[in-house]
Design an enzyme around this catalytic site. Structure first.
Site, PDB file in Angstrom:
ATOM      1  N   TYR A 288       0.841  -1.199   0.000  1.00 31.43           N
ATOM      2  CA  TYR A 288       0.000   0.000   0.000  1.00 31.43           C
ATOM      3  C   TYR A 288       0.872   1.243   0.000  1.00 31.43           C
ATOM      4  O   TYR A 288       2.011   1.232   0.491  1.00 31.43           O
ATOM      5  CB  TYR A 288      -0.996   0.014   1.169  1.00 31.43           C
ATOM      6  CG  TYR A 288      -0.531   0.685   2.443  1.00 31.43           C
ATOM      7  CD1 TYR A 288      -0.691   2.063   2.628  1.00 31.43           C
ATOM      8  CD2 TYR A 288       0.038  -0.048   3.478  1.00 31.43           C
ATOM      9  CE1 TYR A 288      -0.286   2.673   3.800  1.00 31.43           C
ATOM     10  CE2 TYR A 288       0.433   0.551   4.654  1.00 31.43           C
ATOM     11  CZ  TYR A 288       0.275   1.923   4.818  1.00 31.43           C
ATOM     12  OH  TYR A 288       0.682   2.525   5.974  1.00 31.43           O
TER      13      TYR A 288
ATOM     14  N   PHE B 135      -2.988   0.472  13.092  1.00 32.11           N
ATOM     15  CA  PHE B 135      -2.939  -0.792  12.357  1.00 32.11           C
ATOM     16  C   PHE B 135      -1.516  -1.161  11.962  1.00 32.11           C
ATOM     17  O   PHE B 135      -1.072  -2.299  12.149  1.00 32.11           O
ATOM     18  CB  PHE B 135      -3.830  -0.677  11.117  1.00 32.11           C
ATOM     19  CG  PHE B 135      -3.701  -1.809  10.141  1.00 32.11           C
ATOM     20  CD1 PHE B 135      -4.464  -2.957  10.284  1.00 32.11           C
ATOM     21  CD2 PHE B 135      -2.819  -1.728   9.065  1.00 32.11           C
ATOM     22  CE1 PHE B 135      -4.360  -4.007   9.369  1.00 32.11           C
ATOM     23  CE2 PHE B 135      -2.701  -2.760   8.157  1.00 32.11           C
ATOM     24  CZ  PHE B 135      -3.468  -3.905   8.314  1.00 32.11           C
ATOM     25  N   ASP B 136      -0.777  -0.218  11.392  1.00 33.56           N
ATOM     26  CA  ASP B 136       0.588  -0.489  10.928  1.00 33.56           C
ATOM     27  C   ASP B 136       1.491  -0.951  12.060  1.00 33.56           C
ATOM     28  O   ASP B 136       2.221  -1.949  11.945  1.00 33.56           O
ATOM     29  CB  ASP B 136       1.193   0.767  10.298  1.00 33.56           C
ATOM     30  CG  ASP B 136       0.450   1.224   9.060  1.00 33.56           C
ATOM     31  OD1 ASP B 136      -0.762   1.477   9.167  1.00 33.56           O
ATOM     32  OD2 ASP B 136       1.085   1.352   7.999  1.00 33.56           O
ATOM     33  N   THR B 137       1.457  -0.205  13.169  1.00 31.58           N
ATOM     34  CA  THR B 137       2.319  -0.534  14.305  1.00 31.58           C
ATOM     35  C   THR B 137       1.986  -1.911  14.856  1.00 31.58           C
ATOM     36  O   THR B 137       2.882  -2.731  15.113  1.00 31.58           O
ATOM     37  CB  THR B 137       2.161   0.521  15.414  1.00 31.58           C
ATOM     38  OG1 THR B 137       2.458   1.820  14.891  1.00 31.58           O
ATOM     39  CG2 THR B 137       3.097   0.231  16.576  1.00 31.58           C
TER      40      THR B 137
END
Length: 429
Positions: A96, A188-190
């Protein structure tokens, strides 16, 4: 246009109310992929509950540009959109990029190459790696570096940049990891990266060229508060075993190298002594600075907290020879318990000093607190050795057979795009 090979790469662009920038960014991304990638690819616009004209623009782009796909979700949430689209994608590698294209797209080939080859499991762009070129304000730079330092220290991980909107995963890794990620927003990423690294997956980092978007609508304060709550939740899930990192490692992890033998008792004493002296000096310097801007007890507390976290990390790695991420969060939690005991010792000494000498100044406080901190250091060594790292002799690694179910990218064709553009409606279940 026909699909002549398995889809290798799916580049997802999550959007919410991006009618001003969406068309331009998708055309730039499409032109770059057309020119630079021979592998079969597609672009997926993940529209998460936009209320402006974003959905109509996305549909128009799917009709105009081959290889562009649109997914429309009825619920808002960047993390939710990425999870839904990545899990449903047929591509061997899912990636993404942020819609503002703040990250130079020339970092995309080195981002996905180790995933397509099977060398790595996850890949991230990093604005904090040596070699990165970043343009942004001092406030955002400070917040980013502070947050990532906090993540590395408290969660026992080593990736440098959790928040850069430029990431990719292999499909088999995404299928195993993403169902465990609970956050649907910016954390979300972490959370995804913590789970991946703590499960022993290999994370590849690419230095990026990155220019801050001055029109960014991210609520820095609100996002920071949510991130701190997320760190506490994930730490609790790791300690309690709710996140099955051992199972993920057994399925997807890579066997570690043979660990070195831990230091002897004499070596532990010497190393702990050096770390203890450095911690004591650091404590005294921190207290000397902080006591001018806050009450003595608070300055003592913060000085101890900062040095305790650093002390636990250094002793874990250098004194007791514990490597890797297994148990790192638990060790920090136990280290904080020891910190609490040390704080009681030093605070008690400060309280006694002021009972005996009500007019005691900073110099007398430093002398008393330094002596009390030395006593607390001895107590820390005993507790670390007999409690925290008592059974940390790392066993020889268990041989894990190579994975046999890895998706492979086959037959590269000149026709690298997918079928005619499609539009998919996704609703919440």
């Amino acid at each position: 246009m026909t699909r002549s090979a398995a889809l290798a790469l799916d580049v997802v662009v999550p959007v919410y109310n991006e009618q001003q920038t969406l068309a331009r960014s998708i055309r730039v991304l499409h032109a770059y992929l057309t020119d630079q990638f021979d592998e079969p690819w597609r672009i997926t616009i993940a529209n998460n509950a936009s209320t402006d004209n974003t959905a109509a623009i996305a549909d128009a782009l799917t009709a105009e540009l081959p290889g562009v796909h649109a997914v429309h979700l009825v619920e808002k949430g960047r993390g939710r959109a990425l999870k839904r689209v990545w899990l449903a994608s047929p591509a061997a590698v899912v990636a993404y990029v942020d819609v503002d294209l703040s990250t130079d797209l020339r970092a995309l080939p080195p981002l996905v190459a180790p995933l397509l080859s099977g060398h790595s499991d996850v890949a991230i762009g990093s604005r904090l790696s040596r070699g990165s070129r970043v343009t942004r304000g001092g406030k955002r730079e400070f917040i980013s570096r502070s947050y990532n330092a906090l993540v590395r220290t408290t969660m026992g991980v080593e990736f440098s940049d959790a928040q850069c909107g430029f990431k990719a995963m292999r499909r088999d890794v995404a299928q195993r990891v993403l169902p465990l990620v609970e956050d649907n927003g910016w954390f979300f990423d972490t959370e995804m990266l913590i789970i991946a690294e703590r499960a022993g997956l290999r994370i590849h980092e690419v230095p990026v060229d990155w220019i801050d978007d001055p029109d960014s609508r991210v609520d820095v304060v609100g996002t920071a508060a949510d991130d701190l709550k997320g760190l506490v939740r994930v730490a609790h899930s790791l300690v309690t075993g709710r996140i099955p990192v051992d199972e993920i490692y057994a399925e997807l992890g890579r066997p570690p190298y043979e660990p070195p033998n831990p230091p002897t008792f004499l070596g532990q004493v010497l190393r702990f002594g050096v770390i203890g002296v450095l911690s004591t000096v650091a404590f005294a310097l921190l207290y000397l600075v902080l006591q001018y801007v806050m009450p003595a007890q608070l300055a003592n507390f913060l000085s101890l907290l900062i040095t305790a976290i650093a002390n636990t990390w250094a002793n874990r790695r250098l004194t007791f020879g514990v490597r890797g991420r297994r148990g790192a969060v638990k060790h920090q939690a136990q280290g904080l318990v020891i910190f609490g005991l040390a704080w009681l010792v030093t605070s008690g000494s400060l309280l006694v000093l002021h009972l005996v000498r009500a007019d005691a100044g900073p110099q007398a406080e430093i002398i008393v607190l330094t002596a009390a901190n030395l006593l607390a250091t001895v107590m820390r060594f005993v507790l670390l050795r007999l409690w925290v790292f008592r059974s940390q002799r790392t066993p020889a690694p268990t041989r894990i057979e190579p994975r046999t179910s890895r998706d492979e990218v086959t037959s590269r064709d000149a026709g690298s795009r997918t079928d005619a553009p499609t539009r998919q409606e996704v609703t919440s279940s």
